[in-house]
Design an enzyme around this catalytic site. Structure first.
Site, PDB file in Angstrom:
ATOM      1  N   GLU A 133       0.847  -1.194   0.000  1.00 27.86           N
ATOM      2  CA  GLU A 133       0.000   0.000   0.000  1.00 27.86           C
ATOM      3  C   GLU A 133       0.884   1.246   0.000  1.00 27.86           C
ATOM      4  O   GLU A 133       1.935   1.272   0.648  1.00 27.86           O
ATOM      5  CB  GLU A 133      -0.896  -0.018   1.239  1.00 27.86           C
ATOM      6  N   LYS A 169     -10.233   0.430  -2.063  1.00 31.17           N
ATOM      7  CA  LYS A 169     -10.276   0.054  -0.651  1.00 31.17           C
ATOM      8  C   LYS A 169     -11.629   0.391  -0.020  1.00 31.17           C
ATOM      9  O   LYS A 169     -12.087   1.537  -0.067  1.00 31.17           O
ATOM     10  CB  LYS A 169      -9.152   0.766   0.097  1.00 31.17           C
ATOM     11  N   CYS A 196      -4.944  -3.494   3.471  1.00 26.92           N
ATOM     12  CA  CYS A 196      -4.626  -3.049   4.827  1.00 26.92           C
ATOM     13  C   CYS A 196      -5.782  -3.218   5.825  1.00 26.92           C
ATOM     14  O   CYS A 196      -6.057  -4.308   6.288  1.00 26.92           O
ATOM     15  CB  CYS A 196      -4.136  -1.605   4.772  1.00 26.92           C
TER      16      CYS A 196
END
Length: 282
Positions: free
Chosen positions: A40, A119, A165
């Protein structure tokens, strides 16, 4: 087949980060990896959250610096590239960007874009000393995304679930991807990340191994790992995990490659010996 998770300690200069990413993609390919993942924010870890807005790119623009590098690196090395994340401009928003999406782009070995994932879950954390709120500059995605990569050379295809993440804390996302109508379960889960040192030390490996075990899938987790130019420290510990929860490769801190062979027969073995995916009741 070999796959590789690239660990970086990205700085504040875009081109320097792109050069390091290209270097590690080439190194992974030279060691036989046919699928590589970047972390990321591989392209930029700015001094402020808003710094990334200046580098927002339009979807599908292979002339842009970040997407262009990823496409060329995939084509030149003949590998599948899971492109960490980059700041993707919102459709219809005029420049300069006020908000962006945190986007993973997957490039095929011919340099074409094979998949995109924005995301879904935005990180917020405040322990009185550290303060993070991705929602200040990011817009959350709204759709899970999977991609089937065709490995060739007689190897089985891989069905990959894309996540980023903080998504790791939401197991329902992986269940949704693994049990889509008419699709087989996931073979590989991708989790590029920039976990904080504090949360990573407590939960990173625990959550990664749990996602591998409960979905009986391999996991590739490419992370930021070290002391950054902007003063932030990330946890690192990029790793590749098998469907029994065994860590096959790891880079604790600093730049490097976690590289491992993954065997589809291992998936079959685990799912045959313990058919938990077939025992779901809900």
């Amino acid at each position: 087949m070999k796959i590789a998770a690239i660990q970086m300690v990205s700085g504040t200069q875009l081109q320097a980060n792109l050069d390091r990413a290209r270097h590690w993609i080439e190194q992974a390919a030279a060691q036989g990896a046919r699928l590589v993942s970047l972390p990321e924010y591989f392209c930029l870890m700015g001094h402020h959250d808003g710094d990334k807005l200046a580098f927002a790119e339009r979807a599908g623009d292979l002339e842009a610096p970040i997407q262009g590098m990823l496409s060329r690196a995939a084509r030149d090395t003949g590998t599948w590239v899971l492109g960490g994340t980059l700041p993707m401009a919102l459709e219809g928003q005029a420049a300069p960007a006020e908000r962006v999406r945190n986007t993973t782009c997957v490039f095929a070995p011919d340099g074409t874009l094979a998949a995109r994932y924005d995301k879904l879950h935005l990180f917020r954390y405040d322990n009185g000393r550290e303060h993070y709120d991705e929602g200040r500059v990011l817009e959350a995605g709204d759709t899970p995304s999977t991609v089937t990569v065709h490995m060739g050379r007689g190897d089985a295809d891989l069905r990959i679930g894309l996540s980023v993440c903080y998504d790791l804390r939401f197991p329902e996302l992986y269940r949704a991807m693994s049990f889509q109508p008419g699709q087989p379960p996931l073979d590989l889960i991708s989790v590029p990340a920039a976990f904080t040192y504090t949360t990573g030390q407590a939960h990173w490996e625990l959550l990664l191994r749990a996602r591998a075990v409960e979905n009986q899938a391999f996991v590739i987790a490419a992370a930021q790992g070290g002391q950054h130019e902007n003063g932030r420290r990330t946890w690192g510990h990029s790793m590749i995990i098998d469907p029994w929860g065994e860590v096959l490769a790891r880079v604790p801190e600093g730049e490097g490659l976690a590289i491992a062979d993954i065997d589809p027969l291992r998936l079959k073995q685990v799912r045959t010996q313990l058919p938990a995916l077939n025992h779901r009741r809900l």
